[in-house]
Scaffold this motif. Structure first.
Motif, PDB file in Angstrom:
ATOM      1  N   ASN A 190      84.599  22.733 153.675  1.00  0.00           N
ATOM      2  CA  ASN A 190      84.380  21.315 153.396  1.00  0.00           C
ATOM      3  C   ASN A 190      83.030  21.090 152.758  1.00  0.00           C
ATOM      4  OD1 ASN A 190      82.331  20.341 155.584  1.00  0.00           O
ATOM      5  ND2 ASN A 190      83.740  21.694 156.649  1.00  0.00           N
ATOM      6  N   ILE A 191      82.961  20.024 151.995  1.00  0.00           N
ATOM      7  CA  ILE A 191      81.705  19.581 151.398  1.00  0.00           C
ATOM      8  C   ILE A 191      81.780  18.066 151.255  1.00  0.00           C
ATOM      9  CG2 ILE A 191      82.464  19.885 149.013  1.00  0.00           C
ATOM     10  CD1 ILE A 191      79.513  20.808 148.461  1.00  0.00           C
ATOM     11  N   GLY A 192      80.659  17.422 151.467  1.00  0.00           N
ATOM     12  CA  GLY A 192      80.595  15.977 151.336  1.00  0.00           C
ATOM     13  C   GLY A 192      79.403  15.574 150.498  1.00  0.00           C
ATOM     14  N   CYS A 193      79.515  14.439 149.855  1.00  0.00           N
ATOM     15  CA  CYS A 193      78.451  13.915 149.006  1.00  0.00           C
ATOM     16  C   CYS A 193      78.263  12.437 149.356  1.00  0.00           C
ATOM     17  CB  CYS A 193      78.837  14.092 147.547  1.00  0.00           C
ATOM     18  SG  CYS A 193      77.621  13.462 146.399  1.00  0.00           S
ATOM     19  N   ASP A 194      77.036  12.011 149.466  1.00  0.00           N
ATOM     20  CA  ASP A 194      76.708  10.626 149.775  1.00  0.00           C
ATOM     21  C   ASP A 194      75.765  10.123 148.682  1.00  0.00           C
ATOM     22  OD1 ASP A 194      77.126   8.488 151.512  1.00  0.00           O
ATOM     23  OD2 ASP A 194      75.260   8.857 152.589  1.00  0.00           O
ATOM     24  N   ILE A 195      76.137   9.024 148.032  1.00  0.00           N
ATOM     25  CA  ILE A 195      75.357   8.478 146.924  1.00  0.00           C
ATOM     26  C   ILE A 195      74.938   7.053 147.277  1.00  0.00           C
ATOM     27  CG2 ILE A 195      75.398   7.883 144.478  1.00  0.00           C
ATOM     28  CD1 ILE A 195      77.814   9.903 144.308  1.00  0.00           C
ATOM     29  N   ALA A 196      73.646   6.793 147.298  1.00  0.00           N
ATOM     30  CA  ALA A 196      73.146   5.449 147.597  1.00  0.00           C
ATOM     31  C   ALA A 196      73.484   4.521 146.430  1.00  0.00           C
ATOM     32  CB  ALA A 196      71.645   5.476 147.826  1.00  0.00           C
ATOM     33  N   VAL A 197      74.124   3.389 146.737  1.00  0.00           N
ATOM     34  CA  VAL A 197      74.488   2.418 145.699  1.00  0.00           C
ATOM     35  C   VAL A 197      73.846   1.057 145.934  1.00  0.00           C
ATOM     36  CG1 VAL A 197      76.652   3.528 145.073  1.00  0.00           C
ATOM     37  CG2 VAL A 197      76.644   1.836 146.893  1.00  0.00           C
ATOM     38  N   GLY A 198      73.042   0.934 146.979  1.00  0.00           N
ATOM     39  CA  GLY A 198      72.362  -0.321 147.274  1.00  0.00           C
ATOM     40  C   GLY A 198      71.258  -0.070 148.289  1.00  0.00           C
ATOM     41  N   GLN A 199      70.560  -1.138 148.698  1.00  0.00           N
ATOM     42  CA  GLN A 199      69.472  -1.006 149.655  1.00  0.00           C
ATOM     43  C   GLN A 199      69.964  -0.528 151.020  1.00  0.00           C
ATOM     44  OE1 GLN A 199      66.211  -1.345 149.203  1.00  0.00           O
ATOM     45  NE2 GLN A 199      66.474  -1.791 147.033  1.00  0.00           N
ATOM     46  N   LYS A 200      71.197  -0.920 151.411  1.00  0.00           N
ATOM     47  CA  LYS A 200      71.743  -0.549 152.713  1.00  0.00           C
ATOM     48  C   LYS A 200      73.186  -0.075 152.615  1.00  0.00           C
ATOM     49  CE  LYS A 200      68.843  -3.567 155.474  1.00  0.00           C
ATOM     50  NZ  LYS A 200      68.816  -4.522 156.581  1.00  0.00           N
ATOM     51  N   TYR A 256      70.713  10.750 146.981  1.00  0.00           N
ATOM     52  CA  TYR A 256      71.897  11.592 147.060  1.00  0.00           C
ATOM     53  C   TYR A 256      71.756  12.555 148.226  1.00  0.00           C
ATOM     54  CZ  TYR A 256      71.563  10.119 142.224  1.00  0.00           C
ATOM     55  OH  TYR A 256      71.407   9.375 141.101  1.00  0.00           O
ATOM     56  N   SER A 257      72.890  12.941 148.779  1.00  0.00           N
ATOM     57  CA  SER A 257      72.872  13.973 149.813  1.00  0.00           C
ATOM     58  C   SER A 257      74.161  14.779 149.740  1.00  0.00           C
ATOM     59  CB  SER A 257      72.708  13.350 151.202  1.00  0.00           C
ATOM     60  OG  SER A 257      73.847  12.590 151.534  1.00  0.00           O
ATOM     61  N   ILE A 258      74.054  16.033 150.152  1.00  0.00           N
ATOM     62  CA  ILE A 258      75.208  16.928 150.262  1.00  0.00           C
ATOM     63  C   ILE A 258      75.259  17.395 151.700  1.00  0.00           C
ATOM     64  CG2 ILE A 258      76.166  19.142 149.556  1.00  0.00           C
ATOM     65  CD1 ILE A 258      74.988  18.706 146.838  1.00  0.00           C
ATOM     66  N   ARG A 259      76.474  17.473 152.262  1.00  0.00           N
ATOM     67  CA  ARG A 259      76.583  17.847 153.664  1.00  0.00           C
ATOM     68  C   ARG A 259      77.745  18.812 153.884  1.00  0.00           C
ATOM     69  NH1 ARG A 259      79.092  13.107 153.204  1.00  0.00           N
ATOM     70  NH2 ARG A 259      81.163  12.945 154.080  1.00  0.00           N
ATOM     71  N   GLY A 260      77.659  19.506 154.989  1.00  0.00           N
ATOM     72  CA  GLY A 260      78.739  20.369 155.462  1.00  0.00           C
ATOM     73  C   GLY A 260      79.009  20.055 156.917  1.00  0.00           C
ATOM     74  N   ASN A 261      80.282  19.922 157.282  1.00  0.00           N
ATOM     75  CA  ASN A 261      80.676  19.572 158.638  1.00  0.00           C
ATOM     76  C   ASN A 261      80.844  20.842 159.466  1.00  0.00           C
ATOM     77  OD1 ASN A 261      81.859  18.661 160.979  1.00  0.00           O
ATOM     78  ND2 ASN A 261      83.360  17.373 159.965  1.00  0.00           N
ATOM     79  N   GLY A 262      80.000  21.011 160.472  1.00  0.00           N
ATOM     80  CA  GLY A 262      80.053  22.187 161.325  1.00  0.00           C
ATOM     81  C   GLY A 262      81.301  22.273 162.180  1.00  0.00           C
TER      82      GLY A 262
END
Length: 184
Positions: free
Chosen positions: A43-53, A28-34
């Motif tokens: 703004n806020i973003g979230c990235d969730i790994a759902v597979g190997q790539k 998982y990751s959380i990000r902010g766009n500068g």
């Protein structure tokens, strides 16, 4: 607000179920766009790994600026799917996303209120700074359906007010990110 929380919770649960026995990448990751912060957009973003790539990407945006002669109000969401070259949150990726937003833009003469929705494609890269931090860049374009109303900001009571309704499809930039990412 409850729908947004439910969507984020559902995304986290799906991500946790899909990443059961992975050992390499961050899940998982959380990000902010500068770049968006410079324009006053929260703004806020979230990235969730759902597979190997691959990973699921969700971005939320809000701009509360409304003054006497300037309006930059808007709320948007950008869910997407990213295909990574090596593993999630490391190296290059390309992605597909769906943009949706409500906006109220204007200057001292005219105001434009409406919404937009449409698909897009993007490319980006993440550089690992430390075990928990990365810097990512992403650029993308898409096809947007826009529907809005344009009217004068102020009309004297002795004059007629002209209101223009428009619907259009346009090709436009949909992503421009320089993000600071925290990895879990």
């Amino acid at each position: 607000m409850k729908k947004i929380r439910l969507t984020l919770l559902l995304g986290l649960l799906v991500g946790m179920a899909a990443t059961g026995n992975k050992a390499h990448a961050q899940f998982y990751s959380i990000r902010g766009n500068g770049l968006l912060l410079l324009s006053g957009t929260i703004n806020i973003g979230c990235d969730i790994a759902v597979g190997q790539k691959s990973s699921l990407d969700i971005g939320l945006y809000a701009n509360p600026i409304k003054m006497n002669k300037l309006s930059l109000m808007g709320v948007g969401v950008q869910p997407g799917f990213r295909f990574w070259r090596f593993e999630p949150n490391a190296g290059s990726f390309w992605g597909v996303h769906l943009s949706g937003a409500w906006y109220d833009l204007g200057d001292k003469y005219n105001t434009r209120k409406g919404f937009l929705v449409g698909p897009g494609f993007s490319w980006g890269h993440c550089w690992l700074i430390s075990k928990r931090f990365t810097i990512g860049v992403e650029i993308g374009a898409g096809i947007l359906y826009m529907q809005d109303t344009k009217r004068p900001r102020y009309t004297d009571y002795t004059q007629d007010e002209y209101i223009y309704h428009s619907k259009r499809i346009t090709v436009a930039p949909t992503k421009a990110d320089v993000s600071f990412v925290y990895l879990f």
